[in-house]
Design a protein around this motif. Structure first.
Motif, short mmCIF file in Angstrom:
data_model
loop_
_atom_site.label_atom_id
_atom_site.label_comp_id
_atom_site.label_asym_id
_atom_site.label_seq_id
_atom_site.Cartn_x
_atom_site.Cartn_y
_atom_site.Cartn_z
N ILE A 51 0.91 -1.36 -0.09
CA ILE A 51 0.08 0.10 0.04
C ILE A 51 0.97 1.18 -0.15
O ILE A 51 0.64 2.13 -0.74
N ILE A 52 1.64 1.23 0.69
CA ILE A 52 2.51 2.39 0.87
C ILE A 52 3.43 2.55 -0.59
O ILE A 52 3.56 3.85 -1.16
N LEU A 53 3.99 1.54 -1.10
CA LEU A 53 4.81 1.76 -2.31
C LEU A 53 3.75 2.16 -3.33
O LEU A 53 4.14 3.05 -4.21
N GLU A 54 2.63 1.85 -3.48
CA GLU A 54 1.68 2.08 -4.44
C GLU A 54 1.28 3.52 -4.28
O GLU A 54 0.98 4.52 -5.19
N THR A 55 1.12 3.96 -3.00
CA THR A 55 0.69 5.42 -2.93
C THR A 55 1.80 6.23 -3.18
O THR A 55 1.66 7.30 -3.83
N ILE A 56 2.96 5.87 -2.99
CA ILE A 56 4.31 6.69 -3.38
C ILE A 56 4.19 6.59 -4.88
O ILE A 56 4.76 7.66 -5.63
N ARG A 57 4.01 5.78 -5.51
CA ARG A 57 4.04 5.62 -7.09
C ARG A 57 2.96 6.58 -7.18
O ARG A 57 3.44 7.49 -8.10
N MET A 58 1.64 6.49 -7.18
CA MET A 58 0.59 7.20 -7.72
C MET A 58 0.87 8.93 -7.19
O MET A 58 0.63 9.53 -7.92
N HIS A 59 1.22 9.09 -5.84
CA HIS A 59 1.59 10.38 -5.46
C HIS A 59 3.05 10.24 -5.21
O HIS A 59 3.26 10.75 -4.00
N THR A 60 3.63 10.51 -6.05
CA THR A 60 5.13 10.69 -6.28
C THR A 60 5.48 11.68 -5.51
O THR A 60 5.51 13.17 -5.85
N ILE A 61 6.12 11.90 -3.98
CA ILE A 61 6.16 12.66 -3.23
C ILE A 61 7.29 13.69 -3.61
O ILE A 61 7.19 14.93 -3.65
N THR A 62 8.44 13.27 -4.02
CA THR A 62 9.46 13.94 -4.89
C THR A 62 9.25 13.66 -6.15
O THR A 62 9.77 12.57 -6.69
N LYS A 63 8.86 14.54 -6.99
CA LYS A 63 8.40 14.27 -8.35
C LYS A 63 9.48 14.14 -9.35
O LYS A 63 9.27 13.51 -10.40
N PHE A 64 10.58 14.53 -9.25
CA PHE A 64 11.67 14.22 -10.01
C PHE A 64 13.00 14.09 -9.37
O PHE A 64 13.09 14.91 -8.19
N LEU A 65 13.92 13.58 -9.81
CA LEU A 65 15.41 13.60 -9.45
C LEU A 65 16.34 14.43 -9.76
O LEU A 65 15.82 14.69 -11.36
#
Ligand code: HEM
Length: 489
Positions: free
Chosen positions: A343-357
């Motif tokens: 659930i955490i990985l999927e949340t951070i996929r959909m809502h990429t907290i740091t949008k780019f590197l």
């Protein structure tokens, strides 16, 4: 008169020739790039706040779908967005020696003492010094503090008696309480006080005017040297005296006392460096652990409320584990609630907290061709390299129906069917997020605690779809996410 006219004409022609040469860099290498405008290159619309950087990258990513790279010009300087996961791995991992630096800067004297903003040997030393204090062993020692935070949070939610609440308010209190306890050895009182100190420190720092915030972060990212020159903090106001006093007072309590925790590390850093380093290391924990985890946690609450079948599946696993171990907080119990990890990985996929590197090329290097077959691409020292994590996380080539929340994407079978660099929620390579373990541990314990006790429903006050704030780098909700916590039957 004729002489003057000839001088102006030749100057203009020279200028035009110079610009053509400058803007030929990507063309000569057959790397596609959008149409440039004079002087601004391609960043005019970002600079004038007509779009955010991540929207700009998203557009480039979708427009040039047959290519591995998309070039663009930051004023006159070539910069590049990398689309292909294989080349992303070349940059982040295999050719790290040519891309070991980042370019985003903050002039803040305390905040800049953070691996996120540091380059070269200083970064290497800093990372080596901090990493052992965020190891699995250290996180194990922090777990009891997080468990206390979970219990306080549950009590706080119970006292709401079913009233709706702003998800981010709860999650900031929770991660704030954890940072205070795990990093500074302090009682955060985040669920006891209406306006606890850690939230005051946050509000003191924040730039409250969204236009100024957007200007500062644009300059901080695209023109870091100018941001430094003008002392424009990407983060907002400088760390307050209140923060320094809080850390100094906390360290004082450790005089002649040894403890193996993070506060002890801050005490040692104070003695070793005798400058601002210990404040920097304290601020690192605050800046990188508090808001990132709170945002991911809040987005997870949103997605769980919108997806009752996922909620139910998680609750079944939690109930089973709780029955087996008579607790949900022990390390063994937490290991077995592995659906929460997904659930955490999927949340951070959909809502990429740091949008780019971001990476800065530190040594000229040839990378794979832009399109196969083709010639290799020369990336020159100083080139800004952007890796569009958000766009990759929403590419249906890697994630079928990317706007659907589906934690099963991170089951082992599905995980192995994608290139590794398709998941960049915590970055990758030697500069990967140093606090991933701490971040995931606290979100996981918090989610388990909540799901074991409550059913989550989205309150009708929440505006769907939840829009996005204007921050270039971090994904933030534009409007509040209102959640109703109903006791489980
Ligand atoms: C859900 C929570 C978090 C998310 C989504 C997140 C995400 C990231 C990402 C994407 C990066 C950039 C990595 C790269 O460029 O390859 C990063 C770097 C970093 N993170 Fe996190 N992070 C989280 C929590 C934390 C926590 C809890 C800490 C500290 C306790 C932390 C400390 C750092 C530091 C110091 C860096 C810079 C590393 C370096 O350049 O060497 N983060 N994080």
């Amino acid at each position: 008169m004729i002489l003057l006219f000839s001088i102006i004409l030749s100057t203009l022609l020279l200028l035009l020739y110079f610009l053509r040469q400058k803007y030929a860099y990507w063309k000569n290498q057959e790397v596609p790039f959008p149409k440039t405008t004079l002087l601004f290159g391609n960043i005019g619309e970002v600079l004038f706040l007509r779009t955010t950087l991540s929207e700009f990258f998203d557009r480039l990513y979708r427009t040039y779908e047959d290519y591995s790279y998309v070039g663009f010009y930051n004023f006159l300087t070539p910069a590049v967005v990398i689309r292909d996961p294989q080349i992303i791995s070349e940059v982040l991992i295999q050719n790290f020696e040519s891309f070991h630096d980042v370019f985003i800067r903050t002039p803040d004297d305390i905040a800049k003492i953070n691996p996120f903003f540091v380059e070269g040997d200083r970064w290497k030393e800093m990372r080596k010094e901090i990493a052992p204090h965020l190891s699995s062993l250290k996180i194990r020692e922090m777990r009891p503090h997080i468990e206390t935070g979970c219990r306080l949070m549950i009590k706080y939610i119970e006292n709401l008696n079913g009233d709706n609440v702003d998800a981010e308010d709860i999650t900031c209190r929770f991660t704030g309480n954890n940072v205070m306890a795990c990093a500074y050895g302090l009682e955060g009182r985040c669920f006891e006080e209406e306006y606890p100190l850690i939230l005051k420190i946050r509000d003191d720092m924040t730039i409250h005017n969204p236009t100024i915030a957007a200007i500062n972060s644009t300059i901080g990212i695209l023109l870091p040297n100018i941001a430094n020159l003008l002392n424009m903090s990407y983060l907002g106001k400088h760390f307050s005296q209140q923060f320094r006093d809080m850390i100094s007072e906390a360290i004082k309590t450790r005089e002649n006392v040894y403890n193996s925790d993070y506060l002890n590390f801050l005490k040692e850093a104070k003695e070793k460096y005798q400058d601002l380093t210990h404040f920097g290391y304290a601020a690192m924990f605050y800046l990188d652990a508090f808001a990132t985890s709170a945002l991911a946690f809040a987005y997870a609450l949103l997605e769980l409320s919108l997806n009752p079948e996922v909620q139910l599946k998680a609750q079944k696993q939690i109930d089973h584990v709780s029955e087996k171990y008579k607790t949900i907080y022990s390390e063994e119990a937490q290991k077995e609630v592995d659906y929460i990890d997904n659930i955490i990985l999927e949340t951070i996929r959909m809502h990429t907290i740091t949008k780019f590197l971001n990476r800065q090329c530190t040594k000229d290097i040839h990378l794979s061709p832009p399109k196969h077959p083709g010639a290799r691409v020369l990336i020159k020292k100083g080139t800004q390299v952007f890796i569009p994590s958000y766009a990759i996380h929403h590419d249906s080539m890697y994630y079928e129906h990317p706007s659907r929340f589906n934690p099963d994407r991170f089951s082992l079978e599905q995980l192995n069917s994608r290139p590794k660099a398709c998941y960049l929620g915590f970055g990758d390579g030697p500069r990967v997020c140093i606090g991933r373990k701490f971040g995931v541990t606290q979100i996981k314990m918090g989610l388990t605690a909540i799901l074991s006790k409550f059913e989550l429903h989205l309150d009708e006050k929440t505006i769907l779809p939840v829009g996005e704030g204007t921050d270039h780098l971090s994904k933030t909700p534009k409007e509040k996410i209102w959640i109703k916590f109903c006791p489980r039957k």
